[in-house]
Design a protein around this motif. Sequence first.
Motif, PDB file in Angstrom:
ATOM      1  N   ALA A  39      15.485  -3.392 -21.667  1.00 52.86           N
ATOM      2  CA  ALA A  39      16.307  -2.422 -22.384  1.00 52.86           C
ATOM      3  C   ALA A  39      15.524  -1.145 -22.651  1.00 52.86           C
ATOM      4  N   ASP A  40      14.253  -1.295 -23.026  1.00 50.28           N
ATOM      5  CA  ASP A  40      13.415  -0.115 -23.243  1.00 50.28           C
ATOM      6  C   ASP A  40      13.248   0.693 -21.960  1.00 50.28           C
ATOM      7  N   TRP A  41      13.053  -0.008 -20.837  1.00 48.49           N
ATOM      8  CA  TRP A  41      12.917   0.708 -19.568  1.00 48.49           C
ATOM      9  C   TRP A  41      14.187   1.491 -19.252  1.00 48.49           C
ATOM     10  N   GLN A  88      13.299  -8.444 -12.862  1.00 56.41           N
ATOM     11  CA  GLN A  88      14.447  -7.977 -12.095  1.00 56.41           C
ATOM     12  C   GLN A  88      15.744  -8.524 -12.677  1.00 56.41           C
ATOM     13  N   LEU A  89      15.741  -9.816 -13.047  1.00 54.16           N
ATOM     14  CA  LEU A  89      16.938 -10.421 -13.629  1.00 54.16           C
ATOM     15  C   LEU A  89      17.347  -9.697 -14.903  1.00 54.16           C
ATOM     16  N   ALA A  90      16.362  -9.421 -15.773  1.00 50.86           N
ATOM     17  CA  ALA A  90      16.662  -8.769 -17.039  1.00 50.86           C
ATOM     18  C   ALA A  90      17.194  -7.362 -16.816  1.00 50.86           C
ATOM     19  N   PHE A  91      16.583  -6.626 -15.888  1.00 49.11           N
ATOM     20  CA  PHE A  91      17.039  -5.256 -15.666  1.00 49.11           C
ATOM     21  C   PHE A  91      18.410  -5.238 -14.998  1.00 49.11           C
ATOM     22  N   ASP A  92      18.664  -6.194 -14.104  1.00 50.39           N
ATOM     23  CA  ASP A  92      19.997  -6.293 -13.506  1.00 50.39           C
ATOM     24  C   ASP A  92      21.053  -6.463 -14.597  1.00 50.39           C
TER      25      ASP A  92
END
Length: 346
Positions: free
Chosen positions: A27-29, A57-61
């Motif tokens: 979320a920060d990214w 990758q999973l989290a950012f997706d």
Amino acid sequence: MEDGTSRAMQGQQKGRMPSRATVEAAADWLIRLRASPDDAALAARFEDWLAARPEHQLAFDAQCRTWSLLGDLRSAPSGVRAPPRPVPRAVSRTSPRRAVAVARPPRAVPRRSVLALGALAAGLAILLLPGVLLRMGADHVTGTGETRTVTLEDGSSVTLGGDSALATRFAPGRRTVRLISGEAYFDVKPDASRPFVVDAGAAEVRVLGTAFDVRLGAETAVVALARGAVQATFGAEAARTMVPGERLHYDTTSHAVTREQVPVEDIGAWRDGRLVVTDATVGEVVERIRRYHPAWIALPDAGLSSARVTGVYDLRHPDAALSALVEPFGGRVHALSPYLRVIARL
């Protein structure tokens, strides 16, 4: 929503579900990339983080899917290639096809951007679903700002920090606990016939009888020994034998292990409401304070996030702790609602 939930459950079944810390880091990214869409150096650091572990990758997706559900998914910032879906960026309300250039000093965020980021952060509550699913497998869970001590079936005790989760699995020849998220201080009963093993993702700690602290961050795993002796293993590294007063800090991106000596009385000081940090980044400290603050805390300024600090912060008053943390660098804590804090240099 159905697509994101089913993917989350599939990830959990495969043991690849991102931890809450990883979800928060993603979320920060997302917030930083929206604030600086043309920052090539930021994009390069993001790609390094993304490639470090599959769950990144999973989290950012999940972030991108959620933003798409919110109805504002646009083209990716220059230089960001990894996400399968584009990273959202601010667009003009009068011309939805044209990206708005954010004019600001390189280390500051305009107030209008802060408010826009605030709206984004408010929507990120949906993104905590993966963490909720992951914690469903825990035997012991604490809420935000909660510290609790539990006694395990062998008589060992564990104190869980805020927003932490732990699972246990004891067998005749082995005592195993898994730190799913957060931080825990262990005081282990000696039993030579049953080694005590803590599985903390990138870190594993083996002991017979001792007291030590283990913490999982978005990009770190930290072990500190207060009493006795333990063997700590990080990733593919060989096991390291620790002595009291020693702390090992593992960076999951670079795979580097940093060894340092700390006062024994400072190990696990968070149990008394004191957060003691030595040469840590502001971003790392904010991540830890998040576990004791009822609001979501957004820190989109990468320069401020990377500044290094040494100090003692009061977890019983997290807003005061945040202010004390960022004010020396010109930062301010903006309380946009009871459930949202945005830190920026304004």
